[in-house]
Design an enzyme around this catalytic site. Structure first.
Site, mmCIF file in Angstrom:
data_model
loop_
_atom_site.group_PDB
_atom_site.id
_atom_site.type_symbol
_atom_site.label_atom_id
_atom_site.label_comp_id
_atom_site.label_asym_id
_atom_site.label_seq_id
_atom_site.Cartn_x
_atom_site.Cartn_y
_atom_site.Cartn_z
ATOM 1 N N GLU A 106 -2.586 0.338 13.617
ATOM 2 C CA GLU A 106 -1.120 0.343 13.500
ATOM 3 C C GLU A 106 -0.478 1.531 14.211
ATOM 4 O OE1 GLU A 106 0.392 0.298 9.465
ATOM 5 O OE2 GLU A 106 2.459 0.208 10.142
ATOM 6 N N TYR A 163 5.020 6.093 4.763
ATOM 7 C CA TYR A 163 4.435 5.066 3.904
ATOM 8 C C TYR A 163 3.558 5.619 2.821
ATOM 9 C CZ TYR A 163 4.791 0.139 3.544
ATOM 10 O OH TYR A 163 5.177 -1.114 3.150
ATOM 11 N N ARG A 181 8.325 -3.752 3.234
ATOM 12 C CA ARG A 181 9.701 -3.850 2.733
ATOM 13 C C ARG A 181 10.270 -5.265 2.843
ATOM 14 N NH1 ARG A 181 11.564 1.125 6.334
ATOM 15 N NH2 ARG A 181 9.523 0.684 7.221
ATOM 16 N N GLU A 223 2.801 2.478 14.898
ATOM 17 C CA GLU A 223 4.213 2.136 14.678
ATOM 18 C C GLU A 223 5.113 2.987 15.565
ATOM 19 O OE1 GLU A 223 5.718 2.231 10.636
ATOM 20 O OE2 GLU A 223 7.754 1.797 11.348
ATOM 21 N N SER A 255 7.447 -4.654 9.401
ATOM 22 C CA SER A 255 8.886 -4.966 9.418
ATOM 23 C C SER A 255 9.721 -3.741 9.758
ATOM 24 C CB SER A 255 9.335 -5.601 8.101
ATOM 25 O OG SER A 255 9.169 -4.750 7.000
ATOM 26 N N GLY A 256 9.227 -2.553 9.475
ATOM 27 C CA GLY A 256 9.814 -1.331 10.029
ATOM 28 C C GLY A 256 11.257 -1.008 9.685
ATOM 29 N N GLY A 257 11.832 -1.661 8.691
ATOM 30 C CA GLY A 257 13.227 -1.390 8.358
ATOM 31 C C GLY A 257 14.160 -2.540 8.734
ATOM 32 N N ASP A 299 0.822 -1.212 0.000
ATOM 33 C CA ASP A 299 0.000 0.000 0.000
ATOM 34 C C ASP A 299 0.856 1.263 0.000
ATOM 35 O OD1 ASP A 299 0.861 -0.851 2.587
ATOM 36 O OD2 ASP A 299 -0.450 0.646 3.491
ATOM 37 N N SER A 321 2.718 -8.521 8.668
ATOM 38 C CA SER A 321 2.087 -7.665 7.670
ATOM 39 C C SER A 321 3.218 -6.811 7.114
ATOM 40 C CB SER A 321 0.999 -6.805 8.322
ATOM 41 O OG SER A 321 0.473 -5.884 7.386
ATOM 42 N N ARG A 326 10.921 3.148 -3.955
ATOM 43 C CA ARG A 326 11.217 1.709 -4.065
ATOM 44 C C ARG A 326 11.563 1.366 -5.530
ATOM 45 N NH1 ARG A 326 12.553 0.111 -0.161
ATOM 46 N NH2 ARG A 326 11.761 -1.996 -0.208
ATOM 47 N N LYS A 379 -6.318 -0.191 6.758
ATOM 48 C CA LYS A 379 -5.117 0.072 7.561
ATOM 49 C C LYS A 379 -4.959 1.569 7.794
ATOM 50 C CE LYS A 379 -0.520 1.010 6.416
ATOM 51 N NZ LYS A 379 0.802 0.742 5.837
ATOM 52 N N LYS A 435 -1.381 -4.074 14.392
ATOM 53 C CA LYS A 435 -0.142 -4.140 13.608
ATOM 54 C C LYS A 435 0.914 -3.294 14.306
ATOM 55 C CE LYS A 435 1.729 -3.100 9.029
ATOM 56 N NZ LYS A 435 1.509 -3.263 7.589
HETATM 57 P P1 13P Z 1 7.082 -2.263 6.483
HETATM 58 O O1 13P Z 1 6.974 -3.734 6.724
HETATM 59 O O2 13P Z 1 7.867 -1.889 5.267
HETATM 60 O O3 13P Z 1 7.479 -1.485 7.712
HETATM 61 O O4 13P Z 1 5.631 -1.753 6.115
HETATM 62 C C1 13P Z 1 4.508 -2.240 6.659
HETATM 63 C C2 13P Z 1 3.464 -1.200 6.624
HETATM 64 O O5 13P Z 1 2.409 -1.398 6.089
HETATM 65 C C3 13P Z 1 3.751 0.070 7.272
HETATM 66 O O6 13P Z 1 2.609 0.837 7.365
#
Ligand code: 13P
Length: 355
Positions: free
Chosen positions: A183, A355, A299, A185, A267-269, A28, A296, A37, A141, A225
Site C-alpha cells: 500500500e 491509520y 472509512r 498511499e 478510499s482515502g477520504g 485495522d 479495500s 471514529r 497490510k 492497494k
Molecule cells: P480508507 O479506505 O479509510 O482510506 O482506509 C483503507 C486503509 O486500510 C488505509 O490503510
C-alpha cells in the site's frame, strides 16, 4: 519457513482475495484511530466498545457475498467476540479470510520535504508474521504514505525509502505465508490537478515494483492497494468519475506488472457514494485490464455502519455495512447504479489522515 514452501498457497490466497465482485473490509484502525471514529458517534474508546463494534463487523451474515477478507488490528486478531468465540473464528466460519496490519505507523523522514514520512515495523516482523499466521491470518497490510506538495514532495528520498520498506515487508511476510498487500498511499491533501497526481503516482509505483523485483517478491502472491488517481482534495476544478476512471487505469497500466492478480483501492477520504461511483468508473474503463480492480475500504465501508450502530444497534449497523459492501461489489464489476444503495453524505476527508 520459506517463500518457496508457501509458493502455491500465496498464489491461491491472493486469487481468493481478488475474486470477481469481491473486496476487503479494512477494519485495522489502530487504537487511537478507532478512538476518533468512535468519538464521531459519541462512543467511548475502551476495550469493551472496540470489541462490541468489531464483533458487529465479524458477525455480519452475508458479508462474504461481497467481501473476501477483513484486515484486522493486532488487538482484534487475538480478541474474542462478544459471544466468547475468537473474532478470527467468526471470519473463518463465514468464509472471510483474516488479514492483519503489520506496519507500526509512520515517522518523520529526516532529510525529506516537510511532512514526509517513512513507515516503521520491520524489526521483528518475521516473528510477528509467523505468530499471526499461526493465529489464522493469511494476508498482511503495510501502509506507506506519500504526499504531493509545492515544496517538492514526494521527494526522491521519500519514494525510495517507502518503496524499499514496502519491498522488505512484502518479502518478509511471504516467507511466513502471508500475502502482502502493498500500500503506497498518496494522500489527497493539496490543491494539485489530477495530472500532477498521475505523474507522481506513476513514479512511485514504478519505484515500488523495481524494489519488489530486487527483493524477489512473488508478484502472483501479492496485491496492490493504491489510492485512486484523483486531484488534490482542495483543487478548484471538479473531476468527473469518468476522468478518474480513465487516468487511474492509465497510471496503473504504465506501472503495475500484469503478474499482480488484484488491485484493491483504498478510499482515502472519498465519501461512501463517491468511492463506489469512482470504482465503478475505473472498472468500466479497465474492463480489459489484466487485474481484478476491487476495493479495500476502511472509512468508505464503515461510516454509515458506525452511525447506525451508534454504540448499540447491531442490526442497523450490519444492514448499513451490507449496503455499502453490496454497492462496492457491484462497482468492482462495473455494474453499480449510483444511488441504488443508502450512503452517508459526510465528507470523510481528514487532512494528513493516519491509520
Ligand atoms: P480508507 O479506505 O479509510 O482510506 O482506509 C483503507 C486503509 O486500510 C488505509 O490503510
Amino acid at each position: 519457513m520459506t517463500l518457496v514452501q508457501h509458493h502455491d498457497d500465496l498464489i491461491a490466497t491472493a486469487a481468493a482475495i481478488a475474486l470477481p465482485g469481491k473486496g476487503l473490509l479494512a477494519a485495522d484502525e489502530s487504537t487511537p484511530t478507532i478512538g476518533k471514529r468512535l468519538a464521531g458517534v459519541g462512543v467511548e474508546n475502551n476495550e469493551a466498545m472496540r470489541r462490541a463494534y468489531r464483533s458487529l463487523l465479524v458477525t455480519t451474515d452475508g458479508l462474504a457475498d461481497f467481501i473476501s477478507g477483513v484486515i484486522l488490528y493486532e488487538e482484534t486478531l487475538f480478541q474474542d467476540a462478544d459471544d466468547g468465540l475468537p473474532m478470527v473464528e467468526h471470519l473463518q466460519k463465514r468464509g472471510l479470510i483474516p488479514g492483519i496490519k503489520v506496519d507500526m505507523g509512520v515517522q518523520p523522514l529526516a532529510g525529506g520535504c516537510a511532512g514526509e514520512t517513512w513507515c516503521t515495523g520491520l524489526a521483528g516482523l518475521q516473528d510477528r508474521a509467523a505468530r499471526y499466521y499461526a493465529r489464522g491470518a493469511r494476508f498482511a497490510k503495510w501502509r506507506a504514505v506519500l504526499r504531493i506538495s509545492e515544496a517538492g514532495a514526494p521527494s526522491e528520498l521519500a519514494i525510495r525509502e517507502n518503496a524499499w520498506g514496502l519491498a522488505r515487508y512484502a518479502r518478509t511476510v511471504q516467507e511466513e505465508g502471508l500475502v502482502p498487500i502493498v500500500e503506497p498511499e498518496i494522500l489527497m491533501d493539496g490543491d494539485h490537478a489530477i495530472e500532477t497526481t498521475a505523474a507522481r503516482q506513476e513514479a512511485v509505483l514504478k519505484a515500488v515494483y523495481a524494489a519488489l523485483a530486487e527483493n524477489g517478491v512473488l508478484l502472483e502472491g501479492s496485491l496492490l492497494k493504491p489510492s485512486m488517481t484523483t486531484a488534490g482534495a482542495s483543487h478548484h476544478a471538479l473531476q468527473s468519475p469518468r476522468q478518474v476512471g480513465r487516468i487511474t487505469v492509465q497510471t496503473l497500466k504504465r506501472a503495475v506488472p500484469a503478474a499482480v492478480p488484484g488491485i484493491l483501492f483504498l478510499s482515502g477520504g472519498l465519501g461512501e457514494e463517491e468511492a463506489s461511483v469512482y470504482l465503478d468508473a475505473i472498472n468500466r474503463e479497465g474492463r480489459r485490464s489484466p487485474w481484478h480492480l476491487g476495493f479495500s475500504y476502511g472509512r468508505a465501508l464503515q461510516q454509515s455502519c458506525l452511525k447506525h450502530w451508534h454504540g448499540s444497534d447491531v442490526a442497523a449497523g450490519q444492514a448499513a455495512l451490507l449496503a455499502r459492501a453490496r454497492a462496492n461489489s457491484e462497482a468492482s464489476l462495473g455494474a453499480y447504479q449510483p444511488g441504488s444503495q443508502p450512503s452517508d453524505g459526510d465528507s470523510l476527508f481528514v487532512a494528513g489522515y493516519s491509520y
